[in-house]
Design a protein around this motif. Structure first.
Motif, short mmCIF file in Angstrom:
data_model
loop_
_atom_site.label_atom_id
_atom_site.label_comp_id
_atom_site.label_asym_id
_atom_site.label_seq_id
_atom_site.Cartn_x
_atom_site.Cartn_y
_atom_site.Cartn_z
N ALA A 14 75.39 -21.58 8.74
CA ALA A 14 74.19 -21.24 9.09
C ALA A 14 74.21 -21.28 10.66
O ALA A 14 74.74 -22.14 11.45
CB ALA A 14 72.99 -22.32 8.77
N THR A 15 73.82 -20.07 11.53
CA THR A 15 74.01 -20.09 12.77
C THR A 15 73.13 -21.19 13.66
O THR A 15 73.47 -21.68 14.74
CB THR A 15 73.55 -18.57 13.27
N ASP A 16 72.05 -21.38 13.05
CA ASP A 16 71.30 -22.62 13.65
C ASP A 16 72.05 -23.90 13.67
O ASP A 16 71.90 -24.55 14.67
CB ASP A 16 69.97 -22.78 12.86
N THR A 17 72.80 -24.20 12.66
CA THR A 17 73.60 -25.35 12.58
C THR A 17 74.43 -25.42 13.97
O THR A 17 74.61 -26.60 14.45
CB THR A 17 74.44 -25.40 11.43
N TRP A 18 74.95 -24.29 14.38
CA TRP A 18 75.83 -24.36 15.40
C TRP A 18 75.40 -23.78 16.69
O TRP A 18 76.16 -23.40 17.79
CB TRP A 18 77.16 -23.55 15.15
N GLY A 19 74.07 -23.67 16.97
CA GLY A 19 73.31 -23.11 17.85
C GLY A 19 73.45 -21.83 18.37
O GLY A 19 73.43 -21.26 19.55
N GLY A 20 73.57 -20.86 17.08
CA GLY A 20 73.73 -19.45 17.46
C GLY A 20 74.92 -18.73 16.91
O GLY A 20 75.02 -17.72 16.79
N ALA A 21 76.13 -19.57 17.25
CA ALA A 21 77.35 -19.06 16.88
C ALA A 21 77.53 -19.42 15.26
O ALA A 21 77.45 -20.25 14.65
CB ALA A 21 78.53 -19.37 17.59
N THR A 22 78.53 -18.51 14.52
CA THR A 22 79.14 -18.79 13.36
C THR A 22 80.60 -19.34 13.46
O THR A 22 81.19 -18.65 14.23
CB THR A 22 78.79 -17.65 12.18
N PRO A 23 80.94 -20.03 12.45
CA PRO A 23 82.28 -20.43 12.68
C PRO A 23 83.06 -19.40 12.14
O PRO A 23 82.91 -18.56 11.30
CB PRO A 23 82.50 -21.79 11.25
#
Length: 139
Positions: A14-23
């Motif tokens: 989820a992009t929200d988990t990482w502040g906008g970036a995806t792993p």
């Protein structure tokens, strides 16, 4: 390769988990204190993710699979408060807890943690020898 830190609790993808970036393959990560980041899908594309520092909870759920080309380090908060209520300390991992400890956990079936790389690289799981660093796997 990016160095990401969890912005909130949520799924790994989820992009929200990482502040906008995806792993992405090769990225390194920090799971911030009080956050739970859940791996519940197959994330084994490429050569693997880089080092992961767990200050919150890295949780593997059913069907969670990941490839690492580095180490997972679980690093608690080093608190010296050992008081417990009903066998649980306020310093153990607590979702959203600002003084929470660190936890590497798994619950479910079909979970795979895979390490990739050369013999010269450092790979594995390191549980720091400081207070409130732990792991719990239930399958």
């Amino acid at each position: 390769m990016a160095a990401l830190t969890s912005d909130e609790s949520g799924n790994w993808t989820a992009t929200d988990t990482w502040g906008g970036a995806t792993p992405a393959d090769g990225d390194t990560f920090t799971i911030a204190q009080g956050h739970t980041v859940t791996i519940n899908s197959d994330e084994r594309d490429g050569t693997g993710f880089g080092d992961i520092l767990v200050r919150g909870n890295l949780h593997f759920a059913t069907n969670g699979k990941i490839r690492i080309n580095g180490r997972i380090t679980v690093q608690g908060n080093a608190s010296t408060d050992y008081s417990k209520t009903n066998g649980v300390s306020a310093q153990d991992f607590t979702e959203g807890g600002g003084s929470s400890g660190a936890l590497l956990s798994a619950t479910g079936n079909n979970i795979l943690l895979e390490f990739e790389g050369t013999n010269a690289d450092q790979h594995g799981i390191w549980i720091e020898n400081i207070s409130y660093s732990s792991w719990k796997f239930i399958g």
